[in-house]
Design a protein around this motif. Structure first.
Motif, short mmCIF file in Angstrom:
data_model
loop_
_atom_site.label_atom_id
_atom_site.label_comp_id
_atom_site.label_asym_id
_atom_site.label_seq_id
_atom_site.Cartn_x
_atom_site.Cartn_y
_atom_site.Cartn_z
N ASP A 72 87.06 18.48 131.15
CA ASP A 72 88.23 18.28 132.00
C ASP A 72 89.45 19.06 131.53
N PHE A 73 89.56 19.27 130.22
CA PHE A 73 90.76 19.93 129.68
C PHE A 73 90.90 21.36 130.18
N LEU A 74 89.79 21.98 130.64
CA LEU A 74 89.84 23.35 131.14
C LEU A 74 90.14 23.43 132.64
N GLU A 79 91.14 27.93 139.65
CA GLU A 79 91.62 27.69 141.01
C GLU A 79 90.51 27.26 141.95
N ALA A 80 89.30 27.78 141.72
CA ALA A 80 88.20 27.54 142.64
C ALA A 80 87.16 26.58 142.08
N GLY A 81 87.54 25.80 141.09
CA GLY A 81 86.62 24.86 140.48
C GLY A 81 86.31 25.24 139.04
N ASN A 82 86.18 24.25 138.18
CA ASN A 82 85.92 24.46 136.75
C ASN A 82 84.57 25.15 136.57
N LEU A 83 84.59 26.39 136.08
CA LEU A 83 83.36 27.16 135.96
C LEU A 83 82.40 26.59 134.92
N GLN A 84 82.91 25.77 134.01
CA GLN A 84 82.03 25.17 133.01
C GLN A 84 81.13 24.07 133.60
N VAL A 85 81.50 23.54 134.74
CA VAL A 85 80.74 22.41 135.29
C VAL A 85 80.37 22.62 136.75
N LEU A 86 80.23 23.87 137.18
CA LEU A 86 79.81 24.13 138.56
C LEU A 86 78.48 23.45 138.85
N ARG A 234 85.31 35.32 146.49
CA ARG A 234 86.70 35.19 146.91
C ARG A 234 87.64 35.43 145.72
N PRO A 235 88.87 35.84 145.99
CA PRO A 235 89.80 36.21 144.91
C PRO A 235 89.96 35.14 143.83
N ALA A 236 90.05 33.88 144.23
CA ALA A 236 90.25 32.81 143.25
C ALA A 236 89.07 32.73 142.28
N ARG A 237 87.85 32.88 142.79
CA ARG A 237 86.67 32.82 141.92
C ARG A 237 86.63 34.04 141.00
N ILE A 238 87.07 35.19 141.49
CA ILE A 238 87.11 36.38 140.63
C ILE A 238 88.11 36.16 139.49
N ARG A 239 89.29 35.66 139.82
CA ARG A 239 90.28 35.39 138.77
C ARG A 239 89.74 34.38 137.76
N ASP A 240 89.10 33.33 138.25
CA ASP A 240 88.54 32.31 137.36
C ASP A 240 87.49 32.89 136.43
N THR A 241 86.65 33.77 136.98
CA THR A 241 85.58 34.36 136.18
C THR A 241 86.14 35.23 135.07
N VAL A 242 87.15 36.01 135.37
CA VAL A 242 87.77 36.83 134.34
C VAL A 242 88.40 35.95 133.27
N MET A 243 89.09 34.90 133.68
CA MET A 243 89.69 33.98 132.71
C MET A 243 88.63 33.35 131.83
N MET A 244 87.51 32.95 132.42
CA MET A 244 86.44 32.33 131.65
C MET A 244 85.84 33.32 130.68
N PRO A 314 79.62 25.43 117.76
CA PRO A 314 78.74 24.56 116.98
C PRO A 314 77.93 23.55 117.77
N TYR A 315 78.16 23.43 119.08
CA TYR A 315 77.37 22.48 119.86
C TYR A 315 77.51 22.76 121.35
N GLY A 316 76.65 22.12 122.13
CA GLY A 316 76.68 22.17 123.59
C GLY A 316 76.30 20.82 124.14
N ALA A 317 76.41 20.67 125.47
CA ALA A 317 76.09 19.37 126.08
C ALA A 317 75.58 19.58 127.50
N ARG A 318 74.66 18.72 127.90
CA ARG A 318 74.13 18.69 129.26
C ARG A 318 74.12 17.25 129.74
N GLU A 319 73.82 17.07 131.02
CA GLU A 319 73.76 15.73 131.60
C GLU A 319 72.45 15.56 132.34
#
Length: 440
Positions: A72-74, A79-86, A234-244, A314-319
């Motif tokens: 959530d902190f990210l 803008e187009a949704g948290n890319l870590q949890v798509l 879309r532009p927002a997803r492109i910006r998000d991807t670069v940020m990620m 040092p770690y990862g997580a799934r659900e």
């Protein structure tokens, strides 16, 4: 059979994690106490199960969802949704597109000369300090890695101007500060306002480059942005991807190189073997060509052993979306499956004398003896790191340039302590002395 683990605490596990010195140390303690599968409390997760056995991990390798609350902190960065949890239906085509660029040799080769120039500039800077003052590896190498990923993600010879780098550091400091509840020197409102301005600056810089791609202009070309534009993102997803990409790539790569040089400083005999290999492969050249990297087998083994002992992430997580049978245990649907990469890499069943630095563990013969998931520095499965191949090229190049020119030695009295700060960080940096070396 019930999954073993510590008794529940009223604080949701926060105190136990803090007492252990961080989540990475806590995971190692949990598995030493309770075995390869452990139930534990994790803030932000109702049920968490940690798995340090690479054979049992195979039963979870298909999982394609991350726990939303842990990331959530990210969310404010995107803008187009948290890319870590798509969700998987969005994530799969996005991942495929990224891999077509980030994992591709043509893209690596196109940017290799720029990466080399940036690395050589840092080496020249360090040459001026040689024998006079220590270098701060993390500080300098994460800055280098940020310049490299800016050049890659944004494109162009001037793709990493100071304003972009400074803006990203402001954003990163603010959002990681929120994650770890670190109080900065400025009031919270001022920090948040400055972070918002920096984020706007970054998005504007990306928009300018996207516009150049759409118009067919030749300046500021970027393989990553070009692929996203061509795919109709879309532009927002492109910006998000670069940020990620900036977020994920620069700290991990910078600390991986830093820990490698630190370990080599403690093992000068291994460092000398790597230097001799560099002399054999490169001759009088001070930097490798892209094709030389595959011939640097000693360096490759050293980097892998370093990332085993000090995995940058040092770690990862799934659900889980349904119950999973895991040996004698069952993980319920909706549980957080925790991947303690550091504990996995220290499992003595697959890594004899796990605390020792032994690069020969990564000869082809030794690798063939281990389960596939015994070594997972970049994660695994459908949420594994898309930039693993690019990060490896960057790290190999930087190490080759620096080890060809310098010897690294620890600063006497300087304590290097691993702490978990989104990556496996050294608490007070890694300070080393550099001295010039001559080729054989």
């Amino acid at each position: 059979m019930d999954i073993p683990g510590p008794d529940p605490r009223t604080d949701g596990g926060v105190g136990a994690i803090a007492a252990a010195g961080g989540l990475h140390h806590y995971q190692r303690w949990l598995h030493a106490q309770y075995g390869p599968v452990v139930r534990f409390q994790l803030p932000g997760a109702d049920t968490a199960v940690s798995i340090a056995d690479p054979v049992l991990l195979e039963a979870t390798a298909h999982l394609d969802q991350r726990p939303e609350r842990l990331f959530d902190f990210l969310t404010p960065l995107f803008e187009a949704g948290n890319l870590q949890v798509l969700p998987a239906d969005e994530h799969t085509p996005w991942r495929r597109l990224l891999l077509s660029v980030l994992a591709g040799r043509p893209s690596h080769e196109r940017h290799f000369a720029r990466f080399t120039a940036l690395t050589t500039a840092l080496a020249d800077q360090w040459a001026g300090k040689a024998g006079h003052e220590p270098v701060a590896l993390q500080k300098d190498l994460t800055a280098l890695a940020l310049r490299m990923i800016c050049a890659y993600a944004l494109g162009g010879d001037d793709a990493a101007p100071d304003s972009v780098i400074d803006a990203f550091e402001v954003v990163l400091t603010e959002y990681l500060g929120r994650l770890y509840e670190v109080a900065g020197p400025d009031p919270g409102e001022e920090r948040a306002e400055r972070a918002a301005e920096a984020l706007t600056h970054l998005r504007t810089a990306v928009d300018r480059i996207v516009a150049a791609h759409r118009s067919g202009g030749g300046a500021d070309r970027s393989d990553l942005i070009g692929a996203l534009v061509s795919a109709g993102e879309r532009p927002a997803r492109i910006r998000d991807t670069v940020m990620m990409s900036l977020l994920a790539a620069h700290h991990t790569t910078g600390v991986a190189i830093s820990w490698t040089l630190h370990l080599l400083g403690d093992h000068p005999d291994v460092a000398e073997r790597v230097a001799d290999e560099l002399d054999d492969v490169l001759g009088d050249r001070t930097a490798p060509a892209y094709a030389d990297l595959r011939r640097l087998t000693q360096l490759d083994m050293v980097l892998k052993e370093s990332m085993r002992l000090r995995p940058p992430g040092p770690y990862g997580a799934r659900e889980t979306d349904e119950a999973i049978d895991l040996g004698d245990y069952e993980i319920p649907a909706g549980a957080t499956v925790f991947y303690p990469f550091w504990a996995i890499h220290m499992n003595p069943l697959h890594w004899p004398e796990p605390e020792r630095f032994r690069p020969e563990r990564f000869t082809p013969q030794e690798v063939a003896k281990r389960p596939r998931l015994a070594y997972v520095p970049f994660g695994f499965g459908p949420r594994g790191c898309e930039g693993a191949a690019l990060a490896t090229v960057e790290a190999q190049l930087v190490l080759a340039v620096l080890l060809k020119r310098f010897r690294f030695r620890p600063v006497p009295g300087h304590e290097v302590t691993p702490v978990e700060r989104f990556v496996l960080w050294a608490a007070d940096d890694i300070r080393m002395t550099v001295t010039p070396r001559r080729a054989r």
